[in-house]
Design a protein around this motif. Sequence first.
Motif, mmCIF file in Angstrom:
data_model
loop_
_atom_site.group_PDB
_atom_site.id
_atom_site.type_symbol
_atom_site.label_atom_id
_atom_site.label_comp_id
_atom_site.label_asym_id
_atom_site.label_seq_id
_atom_site.Cartn_x
_atom_site.Cartn_y
_atom_site.Cartn_z
ATOM 1 N N PHE A 1 50.665 29.369 28.801
ATOM 2 C CA PHE A 1 51.575 28.656 27.899
ATOM 3 C C PHE A 1 51.279 27.163 27.916
ATOM 4 O O PHE A 1 51.181 26.525 26.865
ATOM 5 N N TYR A 2 51.129 26.586 29.100
ATOM 6 C CA TYR A 2 50.844 25.153 29.237
ATOM 7 C C TYR A 2 49.551 24.801 28.497
ATOM 8 O O TYR A 2 49.493 23.825 27.757
ATOM 9 N N SER A 3 48.553 25.623 28.687
ATOM 10 C CA SER A 3 47.261 25.394 28.044
ATOM 11 C C SER A 3 47.399 25.457 26.521
ATOM 12 O O SER A 3 46.850 24.617 25.799
ATOM 13 N N ARG A 4 48.147 26.424 26.034
ATOM 14 C CA ARG A 4 48.321 26.551 24.583
ATOM 15 C C ARG A 4 49.118 25.379 24.020
ATOM 16 O O ARG A 4 48.845 24.900 22.921
ATOM 17 N N MET A 5 50.100 24.904 24.767
ATOM 18 C CA MET A 5 50.903 23.778 24.306
ATOM 19 C C MET A 5 50.055 22.517 24.145
ATOM 20 O O MET A 5 50.340 21.671 23.315
ATOM 21 N N THR A 6 49.022 22.378 24.955
ATOM 22 C CA THR A 6 48.176 21.193 24.872
ATOM 23 C C THR A 6 47.100 21.299 23.802
ATOM 24 O O THR A 6 46.502 20.287 23.440
ATOM 25 N N THR A 7 46.863 22.511 23.280
ATOM 26 C CA THR A 7 45.781 22.686 22.314
ATOM 27 C C THR A 7 46.229 23.176 20.941
ATOM 28 O O THR A 7 45.516 22.981 19.967
ATOM 29 N N ASP A 8 47.381 23.824 20.849
ATOM 30 C CA ASP A 8 47.831 24.444 19.600
ATOM 31 C C ASP A 8 49.009 23.657 19.020
ATOM 32 O O ASP A 8 50.163 23.883 19.366
ATOM 33 N N GLU A 9 48.701 22.741 18.120
ATOM 34 C CA GLU A 9 49.729 21.863 17.549
ATOM 35 C C GLU A 9 50.769 22.652 16.754
ATOM 36 O O GLU A 9 51.956 22.332 16.777
ATOM 37 N N THR A 10 50.358 23.692 16.056
ATOM 38 C CA THR A 10 51.287 24.503 15.262
ATOM 39 C C THR A 10 52.303 25.190 16.160
ATOM 40 O O THR A 10 53.503 25.174 15.886
ATOM 41 N N PHE A 11 51.819 25.776 17.249
ATOM 42 C CA PHE A 11 52.704 26.457 18.201
ATOM 43 C C PHE A 11 53.664 25.458 18.835
ATOM 44 O O PHE A 11 54.870 25.710 18.938
ATOM 45 N N SER B 1 54.682 22.612 17.642
ATOM 46 C CA SER B 1 55.627 22.176 16.620
ATOM 47 C C SER B 1 56.713 23.227 16.403
ATOM 48 O O SER B 1 57.893 22.891 16.250
ATOM 49 N N GLN B 2 56.326 24.483 16.405
ATOM 50 C CA GLN B 2 57.283 25.576 16.231
ATOM 51 C C GLN B 2 58.331 25.549 17.352
ATOM 52 O O GLN B 2 59.526 25.685 17.087
ATOM 53 N N LEU B 3 57.886 25.335 18.575
ATOM 54 C CA LEU B 3 58.825 25.264 19.693
ATOM 55 C C LEU B 3 59.702 24.017 19.621
ATOM 56 O O LEU B 3 60.894 24.074 19.919
ATOM 57 N N GLU B 4 59.123 22.897 19.225
ATOM 58 C CA GLU B 4 59.885 21.655 19.128
ATOM 59 C C GLU B 4 60.960 21.732 18.050
ATOM 60 O O GLU B 4 62.005 21.099 18.161
ATOM 61 N N GLN B 5 60.726 22.526 17.012
ATOM 62 C CA GLN B 5 61.680 22.640 15.919
ATOM 63 C C GLN B 5 62.776 23.665 16.196
ATOM 64 O O GLN B 5 63.749 23.732 15.441
ATOM 65 N N ALA B 6 62.641 24.434 17.258
ATOM 66 C CA ALA B 6 63.683 25.402 17.620
ATOM 67 C C ALA B 6 64.964 24.640 17.942
ATOM 68 O O ALA B 6 64.931 23.599 18.586
ATOM 69 N N THR B 7 66.083 25.172 17.491
ATOM 70 C CA THR B 7 67.350 24.456 17.630
ATOM 71 C C THR B 7 68.138 24.840 18.882
ATOM 72 O O THR B 7 69.141 24.198 19.178
ATOM 73 N N SER B 8 67.689 25.871 19.590
ATOM 74 C CA SER B 8 68.421 26.274 20.792
ATOM 75 C C SER B 8 67.457 26.830 21.833
ATOM 76 O O SER B 8 66.314 27.192 21.526
ATOM 77 N N ILE B 9 67.935 26.919 23.048
ATOM 78 C CA ILE B 9 67.141 27.499 24.135
ATOM 79 C C ILE B 9 66.838 28.958 23.833
ATOM 80 O O ILE B 9 65.724 29.430 24.069
ATOM 81 N N GLU B 10 67.813 29.659 23.294
ATOM 82 C CA GLU B 10 67.619 31.074 22.968
ATOM 83 C C GLU B 10 66.506 31.256 21.937
ATOM 84 O O GLU B 10 65.685 32.168 22.054
ATOM 85 N N GLN C 1 62.960 33.251 22.407
ATOM 86 C CA GLN C 1 62.492 34.296 21.497
ATOM 87 C C GLN C 1 61.065 34.012 21.029
ATOM 88 O O GLN C 1 60.238 34.929 20.950
ATOM 89 N N ILE C 2 60.763 32.753 20.736
ATOM 90 C CA ILE C 2 59.411 32.377 20.311
ATOM 91 C C ILE C 2 58.423 32.655 21.436
ATOM 92 O O ILE C 2 57.345 33.205 21.211
ATOM 93 N N LEU C 3 58.796 32.280 22.669
ATOM 94 C CA LEU C 3 57.916 32.509 23.817
ATOM 95 C C LEU C 3 57.679 33.989 24.051
ATOM 96 O O LEU C 3 56.549 34.424 24.287
ATOM 97 N N GLN C 4 58.733 34.773 24.001
ATOM 98 C CA GLN C 4 58.592 36.212 24.222
ATOM 99 C C GLN C 4 57.759 36.858 23.123
ATOM 100 O O GLN C 4 56.924 37.719 23.398
ATOM 101 N N ALA C 5 57.949 36.432 21.871
ATOM 102 C CA ALA C 5 57.163 36.978 20.757
ATOM 103 C C ALA C 5 55.683 36.634 20.912
ATOM 104 O O ALA C 5 54.812 37.406 20.507
ATOM 105 N N ALA C 6 55.398 35.489 21.538
ATOM 106 C CA ALA C 6 54.010 35.072 21.765
ATOM 107 C C ALA C 6 53.427 35.711 23.024
ATOM 108 O O ALA C 6 52.249 35.526 23.325
ATOM 109 N N GLY C 7 54.260 36.428 23.788
ATOM 110 C CA GLY C 7 53.764 37.130 24.971
ATOM 111 C C GLY C 7 53.885 36.355 26.266
ATOM 112 O O GLY C 7 53.298 36.742 27.274
#
Length: 93
Positions: free
Chosen positions: A9-19, A21-30, A34-40
């Motif tokens: 996850f850490y590695s993807r966060m540093t290389t995948d701007e779209t991913f 951004s998707q996490l940064e735009q999430a409005t809640s911890i839940e 869900q985004i993390l679990q869907a990504a595996g």
Amino acid sequence: MSIESAKAFYSRMTTDETFRSQLEQATSIEERQQILQAAGYEFTSEEWEAAKAQFETSNASSELSDSELQAVSGGLPMVLPVYGTPALYNLAD
């Protein structure tokens, strides 16, 4: 749940701007979970802290390349006045 998942996850966060951004735009911890679990990705907060510590330790001990140093310093030329007129000097060259 594993540290390996947290590292991936850490590695993807540093290389995948779209991913990232998707996490940064999430409005809640839940929603983030869900985004993390869907990504595996599945890890505990303790595993996340351990993974971050390992990355920070490995990055702290390595030297920066010339291009990394230039990026950190801004990589911009200095502007110095010459007889009242600004001139550009690139100190990296």
